[in-house]
Write an enzyme that holds these catalytic residues in place. Structure first.
Site, short mmCIF file in Angstrom:
data_model
loop_
_atom_site.label_atom_id
_atom_site.label_comp_id
_atom_site.label_asym_id
_atom_site.label_seq_id
_atom_site.Cartn_x
_atom_site.Cartn_y
_atom_site.Cartn_z
N TYR A 291 -74.11 -22.52 57.73
CA TYR A 291 -73.94 -21.86 58.93
C TYR A 291 -72.92 -23.24 60.33
CZ TYR A 291 -72.90 -18.58 63.01
OH TYR A 291 -72.84 -17.88 63.75
N SER B 39 -69.14 -21.51 66.75
CA SER B 39 -71.12 -21.31 67.51
C SER B 39 -71.33 -21.79 67.80
CB SER B 39 -71.04 -20.55 65.57
OG SER B 39 -72.96 -20.81 66.30
#
Length: 272
Positions: free
Chosen positions: A155, A142
Site C-alpha cells: 500500500y 496517502s
C-alpha cells in the site's frame, strides 16, 4: 441568449463510498455534473439512487485496472456529458500485512488498482481534457506514501509511486493545460478505516496527530475540490498532506500532552 457558463464535468473513481462519494457530492453542490466510477456495482447503484440527481450524475461500473473498462467508461462519459474537466483518481485497495508475509499476488492486486488504475485513467481522461483545452486531475495518495510505517509494504509503495507519477504527469500534461496534483490523506473516518484499523492502531494515530483525531471525508473533498477549481489555476505538481499535522510530527507528542494535563491538574482550583 444565456451567458451562463456550461457546467463543468467531473469524473471520480472509487466513487461509490467514502472519500469518492464525498468528492462527487462536493462537485454536485458546486454546480458540476459528475460521473462516479466503481467496481462495486451494488454500492454504486445504491449511491446513485440515494443522491437522486439523474440529469447531473452518471454511475459507471468500472474496474480501473482494466484498460478496456476504462476506455468504455471514457466513451460513456463523453457520450452523456460531451467533455471532461476534472478527474479524481480515488479508487484504491489496501492489504495490511507484514513484509515477509505479503504475497506477490497481493502486491500486484494493490499495484493494479492504486497505481495502474490511476495511470490508465489519467491517460484516457487526460487525453480528453487536453483535447478540450485543459482541466485538472487530483490523485488520492496517502500519508503512507510520504512516510513508512508497519504492514504497508504494498500500500505505501503504491502511494509513493502515485505521488511521483503525479509529478511526471504534471510536467507533461501541464504543457497541454491539464494540472495534476495529489493529496496525501492521513487517517480518515471511512468504511475501509473501520475494517483495517484496530483499536490499537487508532490509538497510535491519535497519539501521533497534533489535531488528535481522524479526518473526515468532507475535509478531503474540500481540498480536492479546491485543487480542481479555477481558484487553484497555478497549482500544479504539488503534494498536499491533509493529515492534521501527522507528517510534521516527530516523537514526543504524547509526552507533551501528558505534561500539559499534569500542569493543568496542578493549577489552583483544578479538578483531579
Amino acid at each position: 441568449m444565456s451567458t451562463t457558463s456550461p457546467a463543468r464535468i467531473a469524473v471520480v473513481t472509487g466513487g461509490a463510498r467514502g472519500i469518492g462519494r464525498a468528492v462527487g457530492e462536493w462537485f454536485l453542490r458546486h454546480g458540476c455534473k459528475v460521473a462516479l466510477l466503481d467496481c462495486d456495482s451494488a454500492t454504486l447503484d445504491r449511491t446513485i439512487s440515494e443522491i437522486a440527481r439523474p440529469g447531473d450524475l452518471l454511475g459507471i461500473h468500472c474496474d480501473v485496472s482494466d484498460p478496456a473498462q476504462v476506455d468504455r467508461a471514457v466513451a460513456a462519459v463523453v457520450a452523456k456529458f460531451g467533455r471532461v474537466d476534472a478527474l479524481v483518481n480515488n479508487a484504491g485497495v489496501a492489504i495490511f500485512k507484514p513484509v515477509l508475509e505479503t504475497s506477490f499476488k497481493e502486491w500486484r492486486t494493490v499495484m493494479a488498482t492504486n497505481l495502474d488504475g490511476a495511470f490508465l485513467c489519467t491517460q484516457a481522461f487526460g487525453a480528453v481534457m487536453a483535447g478540450n483545452g485543459g482541466g485538472a486531475i487530483v490523485n488520492v495518495a496517502s500519508i503512507s506514501g510520504l512516510r513508512a510505517s508497519t504492514l504497508r509494504v504494498a500500500y505505501g509503495t503504491s502511494k509513493a509511486a502515485l505521488i511521483h507519477m503525479t509529478k511526471q504527469h504534471a510536467v507533461e500534461l501541464g504543457d497541454a493545460g491539464v494540472r495534476v496534483n495529489v493529496i496525501a490523506p492521513g487517517p480518515v473516518e471511512t468504511e475501509m478505516a473501520k475494517l483495517v484499523h484496530s483499536v490499537a492502531i487508532r490509538s497510535d494515530y491519535y497519539d501521533a496527530i497534533p489535531l488528535n483525531r481522524y479526518g473526515t471525508t468532507e475535509e478531503m473533498a474540500n481540498v480536492i475540490g479546491f485543487l480542481c477549481s479555477p481558484e487553484a489555476s497555478f497549482i500544479n505538481g504539488q503534494v498536499v498532506a491533509v493529515d492534521g499535522g501527522f507528517d510534521a510530527a516527530g516523537v514526543g507528542l504524547p509526552t507533551l500532552r501528558r505534561r500539559k494535563a499534569e500542569a493543568g491538574a496542578e493549577l489552583p482550583g483544578a479538578k483531579a
